[in-house]
Design an enzyme around this catalytic site. Structure first.
Site, PDB file in Angstrom:
ATOM      1  N   HIS A 105       0.848  -1.200   0.000  1.00  0.00           N
ATOM      2  CA  HIS A 105       0.000   0.000   0.000  1.00  0.00           C
ATOM      3  C   HIS A 105       0.875   1.239   0.000  1.00  0.00           C
ATOM      4  O   HIS A 105       1.997   1.229   0.496  1.00  0.00           O
ATOM      5  CB  HIS A 105      -0.955   0.015   1.193  1.00  0.00           C
ATOM      6  N   HIS A 107       0.814   5.317   1.060  1.00  0.00           N
ATOM      7  CA  HIS A 107       0.164   6.378   1.820  1.00  0.00           C
ATOM      8  C   HIS A 107       0.188   7.671   1.003  1.00  0.00           C
ATOM      9  O   HIS A 107       1.236   8.026   0.437  1.00  0.00           O
ATOM     10  CB  HIS A 107       0.915   6.654   3.120  1.00  0.00           C
TER      11      HIS A 107
HETATM   12  P1  5GP Z   1       1.735   0.648   7.329  1.00  0.00           P
HETATM   13  O1  5GP Z   1       2.233   0.873   8.712  1.00  0.00           O
HETATM   14  O2  5GP Z   1       1.576  -0.837   7.083  1.00  0.00           O
HETATM   15  O3  5GP Z   1       2.504   1.353   6.268  1.00  0.00           O
HETATM   16  O4  5GP Z   1       0.327   1.321   7.272  1.00  0.00           O
HETATM   17  C1  5GP Z   1      -0.862   0.687   7.584  1.00  0.00           C
HETATM   18  C2  5GP Z   1      -1.906   1.761   7.726  1.00  0.00           C
HETATM   19  O5  5GP Z   1      -3.154   1.125   7.747  1.00  0.00           O
HETATM   20  C3  5GP Z   1      -1.790   2.590   8.998  1.00  0.00           C
HETATM   21  O6  5GP Z   1      -1.613   3.955   8.649  1.00  0.00           O
HETATM   22  C4  5GP Z   1      -3.110   2.346   9.721  1.00  0.00           C
HETATM   23  O7  5GP Z   1      -3.622   3.517  10.299  1.00  0.00           O
HETATM   24  C5  5GP Z   1      -3.996   1.820   8.619  1.00  0.00           C
HETATM   25  N1  5GP Z   1      -4.991   0.846   9.039  1.00  0.00           N
HETATM   26  C6  5GP Z   1      -4.841  -0.137   9.962  1.00  0.00           C
HETATM   27  N2  5GP Z   1      -5.969  -0.863  10.041  1.00  0.00           N
HETATM   28  C7  5GP Z   1      -6.841  -0.333   9.156  1.00  0.00           C
HETATM   29  C8  5GP Z   1      -8.190  -0.662   8.788  1.00  0.00           C
HETATM   30  O8  5GP Z   1      -8.813  -1.596   9.309  1.00  0.00           O
HETATM   31  N3  5GP Z   1      -8.760   0.114   7.826  1.00  0.00           N
HETATM   32  C9  5GP Z   1      -8.104   1.163   7.245  1.00  0.00           C
HETATM   33  N4  5GP Z   1      -8.769   1.860   6.310  1.00  0.00           N
HETATM   34  N5  5GP Z   1      -6.843   1.508   7.576  1.00  0.00           N
HETATM   35  C10 5GP Z   1      -6.219   0.762   8.510  1.00  0.00           C
END
Ligand code: 5GP
Length: 143
Positions: A105, A107
């Protein structure tokens, strides 16, 4: 062990399969964009490819063109929708690098001069606010 195989039980896999809801911003054949539930700034959106991979390193390179086409569209719309001065685009791979959900993903974060982003994966936002923010970005996409 720093990495392993893709686990389809991850939360974004569930969102892609419609098993849990999201505040959808944009969808096409290859990608889905939706609001981050713990936004680091208003308008914080996540863009995912539909084809599964844990992250950048195990992804089929064919996903990057459609993924970043959507990132570009969403970034422009989020910047406009929130009258931002800039937009940050970032992506983490594996826990050591800050990744918490193991489906690739990107951001997309509208940024304003002098405003520090909130903590990564911090507090949950009000669902009504997320719905309103998704609507603002969708409107900017259509403009
Ligand atoms: P990472 O740390 O893997 O780059 O980012 C994961 C992101 O997913 C985080 O910014 C967190 O806030 C978001 N996130 C975690 N759980 C969920 C969810 O159930 N739904 C959505 N829409 N975002 C989520």
């Amino acid at each position: 062990m720093t990495s392993s195989a893709y686990d389809p039980a991850n939360i974004f896999g569930k969102i892609l399969r419609g098993e849990i809801p999201c505040h959808r911003v944009y969808e096409d054949a290859h990608t889905l964009a939706f609001m981050d539930v713990m936004p680091q700034a208003d308008g914080h959106t996540l863009v995912v490819p539909k084809r599964p991979s844990r992250g950048l390193l195990d992804a089929d390179p064919a996903v990057f063109a459609p993924l970043f086409a959507t990132v570009q569209r969403v970034a422009a719309a989020a910047k406009a929708a929130f009258a931002a001065d800039g937009v940050a685009v970032y992506q983490y791979n594996e826990a050591a690098a800050g990744q918490t959900v193991f489906h690739l993903h990107v951001h997309v974060l509208p940024r304003h001069e002098g405003a520090a982003p909130r903590r990564h994966a911090g507090g949950m936002a009000d669902p009504a606010v997320l719905a309103a923010h998704a609507e603002r970005i969708r409107a900017a996409l259509d403009a």
